[in-house]
Design an enzyme around this catalytic site. Structure first.
Site, PDB file in Angstrom:
ATOM      1  N   HIS A 311       0.847  -1.189   0.000  1.00 33.44           N
ATOM      2  CA  HIS A 311       0.000   0.000   0.000  1.00 33.44           C
ATOM      3  C   HIS A 311       0.886   1.244   0.000  1.00 33.44           C
ATOM      4  O   HIS A 311       0.659   2.163  -0.780  1.00 33.44           O
ATOM      5  CB  HIS A 311      -0.921  -0.026   1.211  1.00 33.44           C
ATOM      6  CG  HIS A 311      -1.931   1.080   1.231  1.00 33.44           C
ATOM      7  ND1 HIS A 311      -2.833   1.283   0.206  1.00 33.44           N
ATOM      8  CD2 HIS A 311      -2.193   2.044   2.155  1.00 33.44           C
ATOM      9  CE1 HIS A 311      -3.608   2.326   0.490  1.00 33.44           C
ATOM     10  NE2 HIS A 311      -3.235   2.795   1.662  1.00 33.44           N
ATOM     11  N   GLU A 322       2.659  -0.951   8.047  1.00 35.92           N
ATOM     12  CA  GLU A 322       2.692  -1.954   6.978  1.00 35.92           C
ATOM     13  C   GLU A 322       3.958  -2.787   7.025  1.00 35.92           C
ATOM     14  O   GLU A 322       3.918  -3.999   6.775  1.00 35.92           O
ATOM     15  CB  GLU A 322       2.533  -1.295   5.606  1.00 35.92           C
ATOM     16  CG  GLU A 322       2.394  -2.329   4.499  1.00 35.92           C
ATOM     17  CD  GLU A 322       1.975  -1.763   3.163  1.00 35.92           C
ATOM     18  OE1 GLU A 322       1.591  -2.557   2.280  1.00 35.92           O
ATOM     19  OE2 GLU A 322       2.026  -0.524   2.991  1.00 35.92           O
ATOM     20  N   LYS A 343       3.048   3.882  -5.577  1.00 37.84           N
ATOM     21  CA  LYS A 343       2.609   5.243  -5.247  1.00 37.84           C
ATOM     22  C   LYS A 343       3.770   6.216  -5.234  1.00 37.84           C
ATOM     23  O   LYS A 343       3.576   7.425  -5.357  1.00 37.84           O
ATOM     24  CB  LYS A 343       1.887   5.262  -3.897  1.00 37.84           C
ATOM     25  CG  LYS A 343       0.523   4.587  -3.902  1.00 37.84           C
ATOM     26  CD  LYS A 343      -0.170   4.754  -2.558  1.00 37.84           C
ATOM     27  CE  LYS A 343      -1.518   4.054  -2.512  1.00 37.84           C
ATOM     28  NZ  LYS A 343      -1.405   2.573  -2.450  1.00 37.84           N
ATOM     29  N   HIS A 348      -1.020   8.878  -4.900  1.00 40.02           N
ATOM     30  CA  HIS A 348      -2.126   8.076  -4.382  1.00 40.02           C
ATOM     31  C   HIS A 348      -3.388   8.372  -5.177  1.00 40.02           C
ATOM     32  O   HIS A 348      -3.989   9.430  -5.042  1.00 40.02           O
ATOM     33  CB  HIS A 348      -2.341   8.397  -2.904  1.00 40.02           C
ATOM     34  CG  HIS A 348      -3.180   7.389  -2.181  1.00 40.02           C
ATOM     35  ND1 HIS A 348      -4.084   6.554  -2.824  1.00 40.02           N
ATOM     36  CD2 HIS A 348      -3.262   7.076  -0.863  1.00 40.02           C
ATOM     37  CE1 HIS A 348      -4.661   5.780  -1.934  1.00 40.02           C
ATOM     38  NE2 HIS A 348      -4.190   6.064  -0.735  1.00 40.02           N
ATOM     39  N   PHE A 406      -8.343   4.877   5.102  1.00 36.75           N
ATOM     40  CA  PHE A 406      -8.876   5.630   6.225  1.00 36.75           C
ATOM     41  C   PHE A 406     -10.179   4.970   6.693  1.00 36.75           C
ATOM     42  O   PHE A 406     -10.958   4.464   5.883  1.00 36.75           O
ATOM     43  CB  PHE A 406      -9.172   7.071   5.815  1.00 36.75           C
ATOM     44  CG  PHE A 406      -7.958   7.978   5.826  1.00 36.75           C
ATOM     45  CD1 PHE A 406      -6.698   7.502   6.060  1.00 36.75           C
ATOM     46  CD2 PHE A 406      -8.116   9.338   5.601  1.00 36.75           C
ATOM     47  CE1 PHE A 406      -5.588   8.337   6.068  1.00 36.75           C
ATOM     48  CE2 PHE A 406      -7.022  10.191   5.603  1.00 36.75           C
ATOM     49  CZ  PHE A 406      -5.756   9.700   5.835  1.00 36.75           C
TER      50      PHE A 406
END
Length: 422
Positions: A311, A322, A343, A348, A406
């Site tokens: 991620h 992570e 990313k 993002h 989120f």
């Protein structure tokens, strides 16, 4: 077996088509080339006025003319994000060589998500109302401004008559859509699902709102170096636009039409932190559980994994958590598995991120090339291989793609090399 390890597989699901629009290119081949080159798509924002904003950088879609892809009358009624979704869906359907016949249409579903929805249209309509009055608001606004607009337009575009669904799990949306689409095929309610995610929230309101929450990087003078996943100097994520769409099919349907299969979508796990509105669980325990669920769903173990598409947002808390998750799930093997975050190059793309990252994992399986994490100059965890700066060659049979959003949303996908049953 516990609920987390029990598999309910009732058939195999394959990826036959891929489509992407990103800050690195207007198609998947262009985007993949940019990823392998380690090129950043982050730059000073040009589409909005930023001089008074604390953040003036982002990942915009460059050179995009919707009327080059869509009839003008149709393009005009759509938010920019929906236009991107349609272009990516068109590419995915072409890549799959899929013909939507009247007989097939009722068996083709859509699962298309967005974290923010058509925010550009909403902002523009509010500005028009405030500045020029009620008659300045487009008559299309009410019908096209909801978060499910992309799902509806994709269904209209191809005449699809299976279920049309919008799912939203914040930054995990793209992965959630692919995972739930896979479940639909396994359950037998669809033979084909066009699935993915999209967002284009490059507005003054969205950029400023995210900046005020302290979520965004403020490296305005070095935009290409702003997104720094797993690097000690990271200071936030970079807001970007994009769309990622795949065509998923049951093995039986793909075989019946002689489709070329890119990879198998073999496993999916989803959990919720129930910890904080923005911060991840500090030990990542629910995220670990999602990874174990996905591997069990695929009939695999951590020992089978060759690549992790992280991620990797470049936010201080996410990346630390992570890395803990990766170490916990993979144990002694963690340091031998390449882990990269695209990313660092795309920024993002919110609802699109998980879908594009799953497509990246598919391409790593097909090519044996793992894209880099650029800007990872001083990794916080020096033992993990974050594929710094340059792509690496690795044989990848099984890839894991992480998405954490989120609100505590966790979605993990497992993709593997396609080996048809005899």
């Amino acid at each position: 077996m516990t609920a987390d390890t029990r598999s309910h597989r009732s058939g195999r699901v394959v990826v036959t088509g891929r489509g992407v629009v990103s800050p690195l290119g207007l198609s998947w081949p262009e985007t993949w080339a940019g990823l392998l080159d380690g090129r950043s798509g982050v730059a000073r924002l040009t589409g909005i006025e930023t001089e008074d904003l604390p953040v003036r950088i982002g990942g915009e879609i460059k050179g995009f003319d919707p009327e080059a892809y869509l009839p003008r009358k149709i393009a005009r009624r759509m938010d920019r994000s929906v236009q991107l979704a349609l272009v990516a869906a068109d590419e995915a359907v072409r890549d799959a060589g899929l013909e939507i016949t009247p007989e097939l249409a009722p068996r083709v579903a859509v699962v298309m998500g967005s974290a923010s929805g058509p925010t550009r249209s909403s902002v523009a309509a509010q500005e028009a109302l405030a500045q020029r009055g009620p008659r300045a608001v487009s008559p299309f606004f009410f019908a096209t401004s909801s978060v499910d607009a992309a799902a509806g337009e994709v269904s209209l575009r191809f005449g699809l008559q299976g279920s049309s669904t919008c799912m939203t799990t914040a930054c995990a949306t793209g992965s959630t859509c692919l995972g739930e689409a896979m479940r639909m095929i396994r359950l037998g309610v669809a033979d084909v699902v066009i699935a993915g995610g999209v967002d284009d929230s490059i507005t003054r309101l969205d950029i400023n709102g995210a900046a005020m929450s302290q979520a965004l990087s403020r490296r305005n003078d070095e935009p290409e170096k702003a997104c720094r996943p797993f690097d000690r100097a990271r200071d936030g994520f970079v807001m970007s636009a994009g769309a990622g769409v795949v065509v998923l099919e049951s093995e039986e349907h793909a075989r019946s039409r002689g489709a070329a299969v890119h990879a198998e979508l073999a496993g999916y796990g989803a959990t919720t932190d129930a910890y904080h509105v923005t911060a991840p669980h500090p030990d990542g325990l629910p995220a670990q559980r999602a990874a174990h669920q996905a591997l069990a769903d695929a009939g695999l173990t951590p020992a089978d994994v060759d690549y992790v598409n992280a991620h990797g947002t470049s936010t201080p808390k996410n990346d630390t958590t992570e890395a803990k998750v990766i170490r916990s799930v993979f144990g002694d093997r963690a340091e031998s598995i390449p882990v990269s975050s695209i990313k660092s190059m795309t920024g993002h793309m919110l609802g699109a991120a998980g879908a594009v990252e799953a497509i990246t994992a598919v391409e790593a399986i097909k090519t044996g090339q793992v894209p880099p994490t650029i800007n990872c100059d001083d990794p916080e965890d020096r033992g993990l291989n974050f594929v710094p700066h340059k792509a690496q060659t690795h044989e990848v049979d099984v890839a894991v793609s992480n998405s954490f959003g989120f609100g505590g949303h966790n979605a993990v996908l497992v993709l593997r090399r396609w080996r048809p049953a005899p």
